[in-house]
Design a protein around this motif. Sequence first.
Motif, PDB file in Angstrom:
ATOM      1  N   ASN A  57     -83.982  20.862 -18.780  1.00 18.63           N
ATOM      2  CA  ASN A  57     -82.944  20.802 -19.820  1.00 18.63           C
ATOM      3  C   ASN A  57     -83.495  21.238 -21.171  1.00 18.63           C
ATOM      4  OD1 ASN A  57     -80.840  19.922 -18.160  1.00 18.63           O
ATOM      5  ND2 ASN A  57     -81.409  17.770 -18.378  1.00 18.63           N
ATOM      6  N   ILE A  58     -84.726  20.841 -21.468  1.00 15.97           N
ATOM      7  CA  ILE A  58     -85.362  21.262 -22.720  1.00 15.97           C
ATOM      8  C   ILE A  58     -85.578  22.770 -22.716  1.00 15.97           C
ATOM      9  CG2 ILE A  58     -87.512  21.127 -24.050  1.00 15.97           C
ATOM     10  CD1 ILE A  58     -87.648  18.152 -23.264  1.00 15.97           C
ATOM     11  N   GLN A  59     -85.970  23.314 -21.570  1.00 18.58           N
ATOM     12  CA  GLN A  59     -86.144  24.763 -21.444  1.00 18.58           C
ATOM     13  C   GLN A  59     -84.852  25.496 -21.777  1.00 18.58           C
ATOM     14  OE1 GLN A  59     -86.360  26.198 -17.428  1.00 18.58           O
ATOM     15  NE2 GLN A  59     -87.745  27.886 -17.950  1.00 18.58           N
ATOM     16  N   LYS A  60     -83.735  25.002 -21.244  1.00 17.24           N
ATOM     17  CA  LYS A  60     -82.441  25.637 -21.483  1.00 17.24           C
ATOM     18  C   LYS A  60     -81.990  25.508 -22.937  1.00 17.24           C
ATOM     19  CE  LYS A  60     -80.877  24.754 -16.744  1.00 17.24           C
ATOM     20  NZ  LYS A  60     -79.963  23.933 -15.891  1.00 17.24           N
ATOM     21  N   ALA A  61     -82.344  24.386 -23.564  1.00 12.78           N
ATOM     22  CA  ALA A  61     -81.905  24.143 -24.939  1.00 12.78           C
ATOM     23  C   ALA A  61     -82.753  24.875 -25.971  1.00 12.78           C
ATOM     24  CB  ALA A  61     -81.919  22.643 -25.230  1.00 12.78           C
ATOM     25  N   SER A  62     -83.956  25.290 -25.589  1.00  8.87           N
ATOM     26  CA  SER A  62     -84.844  25.974 -26.527  1.00  8.87           C
ATOM     27  C   SER A  62     -84.276  27.326 -26.927  1.00  8.87           C
ATOM     28  CB  SER A  62     -86.233  26.158 -25.905  1.00  8.87           C
ATOM     29  OG  SER A  62     -86.859  24.915 -25.659  1.00  8.87           O
ATOM     30  N   GLY A  63     -84.566  27.710 -28.154  1.00  8.96           N
ATOM     31  CA  GLY A  63     -84.063  28.989 -28.644  1.00  8.96           C
ATOM     32  C   GLY A  63     -84.728  30.186 -28.003  1.00  8.96           C
ATOM     33  N   LEU A  64     -85.984  30.032 -27.579  1.00  8.23           N
ATOM     34  CA  LEU A  64     -86.686  31.101 -26.880  1.00  8.23           C
ATOM     35  C   LEU A  64     -86.644  30.837 -25.384  1.00  8.23           C
ATOM     36  CD1 LEU A  64     -89.921  31.728 -29.005  1.00  8.23           C
ATOM     37  CD2 LEU A  64     -87.671  32.778 -29.227  1.00  8.23           C
ATOM     38  N   SER A  65     -86.504  31.891 -24.613  1.00 18.74           N
ATOM     39  CA  SER A  65     -86.491  31.773 -23.157  1.00 18.74           C
ATOM     40  C   SER A  65     -87.924  31.856 -22.648  1.00 18.74           C
ATOM     41  CB  SER A  65     -85.644  32.891 -22.547  1.00 18.74           C
ATOM     42  OG  SER A  65     -85.638  32.792 -21.142  1.00 18.74           O
ATOM     43  N   LEU A  66     -88.442  30.719 -22.158  1.00 13.45           N
ATOM     44  CA  LEU A  66     -89.838  30.633 -21.738  1.00 13.45           C
ATOM     45  C   LEU A  66     -89.941  30.045 -20.340  1.00 13.45           C
ATOM     46  CD1 LEU A  66     -91.383  29.146 -25.018  1.00 13.45           C
ATOM     47  CD2 LEU A  66     -91.425  31.537 -24.285  1.00 13.45           C
ATOM     48  N   PRO A  67     -91.018  30.347 -19.610  1.00  9.17           N
ATOM     49  CA  PRO A  67     -91.222  29.757 -18.281  1.00  9.17           C
ATOM     50  C   PRO A  67     -91.329  28.234 -18.376  1.00  9.17           C
ATOM     51  CG  PRO A  67     -92.726  31.604 -18.646  1.00  9.17           C
ATOM     52  CD  PRO A  67     -92.084  31.302 -19.974  1.00  9.17           C
ATOM     53  N   ILE A  68     -90.888  27.551 -17.333  1.00 11.68           N
ATOM     54  CA  ILE A  68     -90.929  26.097 -17.326  1.00 11.68           C
ATOM     55  C   ILE A  68     -92.363  25.589 -17.436  1.00 11.68           C
ATOM     56  CG2 ILE A  68     -91.030  25.913 -14.813  1.00 11.68           C
ATOM     57  CD1 ILE A  68     -89.021  23.591 -17.164  1.00 11.68           C
ATOM     58  N   SER A  69     -93.325  26.360 -16.945  1.00 12.58           N
ATOM     59  CA  SER A  69     -94.730  25.945 -17.000  1.00 12.58           C
ATOM     60  C   SER A  69     -95.258  25.901 -18.429  1.00 12.58           C
ATOM     61  CB  SER A  69     -95.603  26.885 -16.158  1.00 12.58           C
ATOM     62  OG  SER A  69     -95.511  28.217 -16.619  1.00 12.58           O
ATOM     63  N   GLU A  70     -94.637  26.646 -19.334  1.00 11.79           N
ATOM     64  CA  GLU A  70     -95.036  26.594 -20.736  1.00 11.79           C
ATOM     65  C   GLU A  70     -94.376  25.415 -21.439  1.00 11.79           C
ATOM     66  OE1 GLU A  70     -94.744  30.255 -22.905  1.00 11.79           O
ATOM     67  OE2 GLU A  70     -95.425  31.465 -21.204  1.00 11.79           O
ATOM     68  N   ILE A  71     -93.155  25.112 -21.044  1.00  9.95           N
ATOM     69  CA  ILE A  71     -92.435  23.976 -21.629  1.00  9.95           C
ATOM     70  C   ILE A  71     -93.032  22.659 -21.138  1.00  9.95           C
ATOM     71  CG2 ILE A  71     -90.189  22.806 -21.758  1.00  9.95           C
ATOM     72  CD1 ILE A  71     -90.243  25.452 -23.262  1.00  9.95           C
ATOM     73  N   ASN A  72     -93.436  22.639 -19.863  1.00 13.93           N
ATOM     74  CA  ASN A  72     -93.917  21.406 -19.235  1.00 13.93           C
ATOM     75  C   ASN A  72     -95.136  21.714 -18.359  1.00 13.93           C
ATOM     76  OD1 ASN A  72     -92.659  19.238 -16.598  1.00 13.93           O
ATOM     77  ND2 ASN A  72     -94.134  18.767 -18.194  1.00 13.93           N
ATOM     78  N   PRO A  73     -96.324  21.815 -18.981  1.00 13.07           N
ATOM     79  CA  PRO A  73     -97.516  22.220 -18.227  1.00 13.07           C
ATOM     80  C   PRO A  73     -98.033  21.182 -17.237  1.00 13.07           C
ATOM     81  CG  PRO A  73     -98.085  21.702 -20.493  1.00 13.07           C
ATOM     82  CD  PRO A  73     -96.593  21.705 -20.418  1.00 13.07           C
ATOM     83  N   ILE A  74     -97.760  19.895 -17.479  1.00 11.67           N
ATOM     84  CA  ILE A  74     -98.234  18.840 -16.571  1.00 11.67           C
ATOM     85  C   ILE A  74     -97.013  18.198 -15.928  1.00 11.67           C
ATOM     86  CG2 ILE A  74     -99.593  16.744 -16.321  1.00 11.67           C
ATOM     87  CD1 ILE A  74    -101.005  17.514 -18.959  1.00 11.67           C
ATOM     88  N   ALA A  75     -96.685  18.640 -14.714  1.00 17.23           N
ATOM     89  CA  ALA A  75     -95.501  18.162 -13.996  1.00 17.23           C
ATOM     90  C   ALA A  75     -95.960  17.419 -12.744  1.00 17.23           C
ATOM     91  CB  ALA A  75     -94.598  19.332 -13.621  1.00 17.23           C
ATOM     92  N   LEU A  76     -95.717  16.125 -12.710  1.00 19.51           N
ATOM     93  CA  LEU A  76     -96.167  15.258 -11.628  1.00 19.51           C
ATOM     94  C   LEU A  76     -95.000  14.897 -10.720  1.00 19.51           C
ATOM     95  CD1 LEU A  76     -98.294  13.070 -14.023  1.00 19.51           C
ATOM     96  CD2 LEU A  76     -99.207  14.751 -12.411  1.00 19.51           C
ATOM     97  N   LYS A  77     -95.220  14.919  -9.426  1.00 19.18           N
ATOM     98  CA  LYS A  77     -94.130  14.768  -8.467  1.00 19.18           C
ATOM     99  C   LYS A  77     -93.433  13.412  -8.487  1.00 19.18           C
ATOM    100  CE  LYS A  77     -93.063  14.944  -3.527  1.00 19.18           C
ATOM    101  NZ  LYS A  77     -93.587  15.173  -2.163  1.00 19.18           N
ATOM    102  N   PRO A  78     -94.125  12.272  -8.319  1.00 15.72           N
ATOM    103  CA  PRO A  78     -93.400  10.997  -8.172  1.00 15.72           C
ATOM    104  C   PRO A  78     -92.825  10.482  -9.496  1.00 15.72           C
ATOM    105  CG  PRO A  78     -95.760  10.609  -8.093  1.00 15.72           C
ATOM    106  CD  PRO A  78     -95.581  12.097  -8.119  1.00 15.72           C
ATOM    107  N   PRO A  79     -91.647   9.877  -9.464  1.00 15.56           N
ATOM    108  CA  PRO A  79     -91.009   9.341 -10.674  1.00 15.56           C
ATOM    109  C   PRO A  79     -91.559   7.960 -11.029  1.00 15.56           C
ATOM    110  CG  PRO A  79     -89.556   9.007  -8.820  1.00 15.56           C
ATOM    111  CD  PRO A  79     -90.755   9.743  -8.281  1.00 15.56           C
ATOM    112  N   ILE A  80     -92.830   7.926 -11.387  1.00 14.80           N
ATOM    113  CA  ILE A  80     -93.504   6.671 -11.739  1.00 14.80           C
ATOM    114  C   ILE A  80     -94.268   6.889 -13.040  1.00 14.80           C
ATOM    115  CG2 ILE A  80     -93.680   5.890  -9.340  1.00 14.80           C
ATOM    116  CD1 ILE A  80     -96.532   6.929  -9.273  1.00 14.80           C
ATOM    117  N   ALA A  81     -94.940   5.855 -13.518  1.00 11.43           N
ATOM    118  CA  ALA A  81     -95.724   5.984 -14.751  1.00 11.43           C
ATOM    119  C   ALA A  81     -96.667   7.184 -14.631  1.00 11.43           C
ATOM    120  CB  ALA A  81     -96.523   4.710 -14.993  1.00 11.43           C
ATOM    121  N   PRO A  82     -96.668   8.086 -15.616  1.00  8.55           N
ATOM    122  CA  PRO A  82     -97.445   9.323 -15.492  1.00  8.55           C
ATOM    123  C   PRO A  82     -98.930   9.112 -15.223  1.00  8.55           C
ATOM    124  CG  PRO A  82     -95.861   9.544 -17.258  1.00  8.55           C
ATOM    125  CD  PRO A  82     -95.801   8.108 -16.810  1.00  8.55           C
TER     126      PRO A  82
END
Length: 229
Positions: A57-82
């Motif tokens: 959602n942040i990627q879509k809202a940003s004014g520049l179109s950037l890869p998701i890996s630049e917006i969120n470089p550390i993406a962890l699979k489980p929905p628990i404390a990082p």
Amino acid sequence: MKQYFVTGTDTEVGKTYVTCHLLRAATQAKLTSIGYKPISAGCDLVDGEWVNEDAANIQKASGLSLPISEINPIALKPPIAPHIAASEAGVELTQDAIEKGLNHLQSYNVDFLLMEGAGGWRLPLSLGNENAPTRYLSDVVKSLNMPVILVVGMRLGCLNHAMLTAEAILADGLTIAGWVANDVTGNMTRYDENLTSLKAMMPAPLLAEIPFKAEPSDVVLQHAIEQLV
């Protein structure tokens, strides 16, 4: 470049929702903007990479179109404390990695940059003996000397959570640029009275009030942007 760190009084108080609205408002104000979520937990596999919904959602809202890996470089699979998700995945959450991602986005030289945290202000990054946290995401923000936008989830207990979070931010030597009141339940008893109390108590200006399940007006959002830039 104006840049801010967006934190909240707790998890699920609308940090991403507010971040996205502010990024879109910046674009409407003819400002170039980027949102940055360095750490996320809770991802789905999309086209071979882990994608967090908030980061997307942040990627879509940003004014520049950037890869998701630049917006969120550390993406962890489980929905628990990082920090727990990172430990299980063998990933180290370091200040260098967070700053590297930020420095890359800063190289685009945009007018407005928002870096969104995860959870509340004291998000553990690393653990020491007996699993006691040795470093927090707030330590990184402190080293960057980045002013903070605090999202207050308007619900029972929010006065205490808001004041304790504000006190912690100020104790870390940082500036609170402003706070946003986000109505997360739609049924808070004495909502107006609590909002009035917070306006008097908080050591920073109210940037915007976000209604429950309704889009904030363009006027409200533009007023917030004017206070930030």
